[in-house]
Design an enzyme around this catalytic site. Sequence first.
Site, short mmCIF file in Angstrom:
data_model
loop_
_atom_site.label_atom_id
_atom_site.label_comp_id
_atom_site.label_asym_id
_atom_site.label_seq_id
_atom_site.Cartn_x
_atom_site.Cartn_y
_atom_site.Cartn_z
N SER A 1 -6.18 4.96 0.76
CA SER A 1 -6.75 4.15 1.54
C SER A 1 -7.38 4.51 2.88
O SER A 1 -8.33 3.49 3.37
CB SER A 1 -5.64 3.05 1.84
OG SER A 1 -5.32 2.47 0.93
N VAL A 2 -7.51 5.61 3.11
CA VAL A 2 -8.50 6.23 4.15
C VAL A 2 -9.82 6.09 3.72
O VAL A 2 -10.71 6.09 4.54
CB VAL A 2 -8.11 7.88 4.13
CG1 VAL A 2 -9.40 8.53 5.03
CG2 VAL A 2 -6.97 8.24 4.86
#
Lengths: 419, 419
Positions: A136-137
Site C-alpha cells: 500500500s505504499v
Amino acid sequence: MSVAAAANQHPASATETDPESLGWMKGFPPAPDRTVAFQDGSFRSFPELRWAWSNIRQLVPTVNVWRGAGPASVLSREDQDIGAVASVTMDGRPMTFAKMLEETYADGIAVLHQGKLIYERYFGALKPHKPHIGMSVTKSFTGVLAGILVTEGRVDPQAPVTDYVPELKASAFGDARVHEVMDMTTGLEYTEVYTDRNSHVWGLRRANGMAPIPPDYDGPTTIFDFLVAQKKQGEHGKAFAYKTVNTDVLAWIIRRASGMTLSDLLSERIWTPMGAEEDAHYHVDRIGTESGGGGLSTTLRDLARFGETMRNHGRFNGRQIVPSSVVEDIARGGDPEKFKPAGYTTLPGASYRNQWWVTHNAHGAYMARGVHGQGIYVDPKAEMVIARYASHPVAGNAANDPVTLPAYMALAKALTAGG
Amino acid sequence: MSVAAAANQHPASATETDPESLGWMKGFPPAPDRTVAFQDGSFRSFPELRWAWSNIRQLVPTVNVWRGAGPASVLSREDQDIGAVASVTMDGRPMTFAKMLEETYADGIAVLHQGKLIYERYFGALKPHKPHIGMSVTKSFTGVLAGILVTEGRVDPQAPVTDYVPELKASAFGDARVHEVMDMTTGLEYTEVYTDRNSHVWGLRRANGMAPIPPDYDGPTTIFDFLVAQKKQGEHGKAFAYKTVNTDVLAWIIRRASGMTLSDLLSERIWTPMGAEEDAHYHVDRIGTESGGGGLSTTLRDLARFGETMRNHGRFNGRQIVPSSVVEDIARGGDPEKFKPAGYTTLPGASYRNQWWVTHNAHGAYMARGVHGQGIYVDPKAEMVIARYASHPVAGNAANDPVTLPAYMALAKALTAGG
C-alpha cells in the site's frame, strides 16, 4: 514447514525466519520444503513471504518503471549509530531503534536527516539494489501522481469519476467524485480483511494478479472488470474507509487523464527526474494493468529518495519534481473527524489525505504505509525521513505501530536535540 | 483478428503489423481485439508476438540480471548510412540492407564496425532501453558462461553430466558427457518442432513457463522435472541435433559448478564488467529457475556489446571479460561433418560449437541465433558485429537466412572495401 506451523501459535522471530539462513529458494532446484511459489499460494505464507516480498518479479508478471539513462542522484552519507536510541512501546516496553527493527521484521531501513543518509541497514532477503514490494505504499505514489495532474488541470478533484472513466457509471463509483476516491471517503460494499479469503480484497488480488485463480473461478480476472463490478453501500463523502479499490479507480483516472500507463508516468514524472538508482516495477494483471493500489516494488534507497522529495516540498536532485502545493496539501492532512470512525487506535487524531496517512502530531509527520510494515515516515519538524521495508507475519500495521511509531518519534526527538 | 487470419495465408508485412500503429496493448484497458495475454496463448500468435517479444516481463515471471551500479560503457558512434548496401537473396532477388530489415520483421538492428556503432534502428514495439527476448540467443550466453567455468577448471567438458547433476542418472543424459550437451551431439527422443504442439519442445515450454499449463495437465511443470524425464534415442557424440534441453542441462551444470543462479552468474561475469546499459532478465519456471535455453531478454545495445566482446577475443570496457581461449574455441567451430546430417540448407559447411553457430565462411563468421530472427553475427575479418532483434511470423531461421545472411556478408564486404 515446521517453522510455519510454529508461526501459527507464536510467530517465529525475524532472526529465526531469516530467509537466507533458512535457505529459502537456495539450491538447484531448491528443496521442496524450501520452495516459494505463486501457484500454490506459498508466497503468502509466513515465513515464505520473507523471501517473496523481496522477489516479487520471480513470482508474477511485472512492468518496468524505467529510471532513465542518467546517473543516480547522490545520497550523501553521514553515518550515525542511532541503533541505541531508546523509546517506549505503546504497551510500555522499553525499546531501542535496532531492537524495533528486529521485532517488526524489517527487511531494510534508511534514515535521512537534513537530507543526509545517516543510517542504512538490510536484513532478510533484501539487498541495496533489489526492489521490495511496497504494497500500500504504492498508493502514496498514485496519490502524488494524481496531485501532479490536478495542478496541471488535467484532473479535477471535484469532477465525477465518470468524467474520466464512464464505464464505472453503473458501479459504486457512478456517483462518486474524484476527491472521494483520493481521500477514500466513498461508500462501498467492498471489504478489506486480509485474513478472510471471502473478503473482497481477495477478489481484487485474484483480479490484479497477486493470488492464483482457481480453475473454476468465474469472478473478474482483470482489475478493470473488478472495479466495474463494485457495489455501493452507504454514502460517499461521509467517512474515511480504507479500501484499495479507491486507489485502483484513481489510477484509472490518471491513465485516462494522462494517456499514459502508470509505469510510464511514474518513470517520466518521478523516477527519472529523481535520479532513482534502480528501475522499479509494478506487478500487472492478465492484460498488463499495473496494480496502482499495491503493486509497486522499489529499492529501499529509491523509496528514501521519494520520501526526501516530499520532505523538501517536492524538490530533489536539483529540480522541482512534485509541485510544492501537492506536498503541502498532503502534509496539511484531511479531516480527522472523518478518520475517527475507522477506529485506528494506534493513530489517534490522524487523518487520510490523497493516499497518505497524516499524524497531525507535534512534528506534522505523515506516512505511506504498507500492510507488512513497509513505509515512509516524513517528519518535517525533525527534517527526518525514514524509509522502511519489512515482512511482518501479521498483515496489518496494528502489529507494527505500537513499536515503530514511538521509535520514530523518539529518533526525531533525538535528532532535533542533537541538531 | 482479421490481421491474424490474413497471416495464415500470407503473413502481413512488418509495416502492416507494426504493433504501435495497430494499437496493440494501447488504451486503458486495451480493446479485447488488441489485447495480448499469456493465459489464452495469444502472445504466441502473429502479429501479437510483435508486441510480446518486446514485453516478455509483462507476460511471465522473470528474474533480473543486474547491470551493477557503475556507468554504462561508452559505445562510440560514427553513423554510416548503410541502408542502401545491396545484396542478392539466396533465391536471387535484389535486396538492400534496409529492405532486408523490413522483409524479415526486424525490431531493432545495431551494427558495429571496428568497435564503433555505425547503424542503429528500432522498429515495432522495441525501444533502446527496452529488453527484447533473445530466445535461442540465450544459449550462446549459456555456452560462454560454461566456457568461462571450463577455463577455471570448475567444469570438465570430458566429465559425465552426472558428475554435476547426479539426478539425471536415469535420464537420456545419464551416459552423456558435458561436451556433448555443449555441442548438442546427444542422442535424444526429444523433438523440437515449433509448429507441432505435440512436439517435446511444447512440453519444455509448459515446464519453463512460456506456455500456459492446462488445468488437467499431468506433465512436468518445472524445467528440472522435464530434464529428468528425458529419454535417450540413438547414440551420443555422433551428430549435431538442435535440441534446447541440452542447453538447459548445461545451465544446470553451470549452477551446480558455480553455486550461483544463472542470472547472478551472468550479472557478475558479463553484465557488470561489460558495462551493460540496462538490466537484462530471464523468464523463470514456477520455482524460479531461469530458462537457460531461451529465456534471456536484453536491450539491443547490450546484445551488441556482448557481440563486440566476442569479436575482441573477450575484451571489452577495458577488461578481459571472457578468456580469449573461450572465444577462440567457439570461433574455430565444431565438426562440420557432425553438423551436415542436420540438413540446414541455408548453412552449408557450418558447424555448431558450444552453443554458437559457426559459418566457416571466408570471414570466419559465427552467430548466436533466435528462432524469430534474433541474432548476433560476428565477422572477425570485417571487424563487424551485427546485433538484431526481430519478430518474424515464422518460427525458424530458414525464413530469415536467405535474406539476412547475404545482406550481412555484403555489408561485411562493403565495410572491408571501405576500410
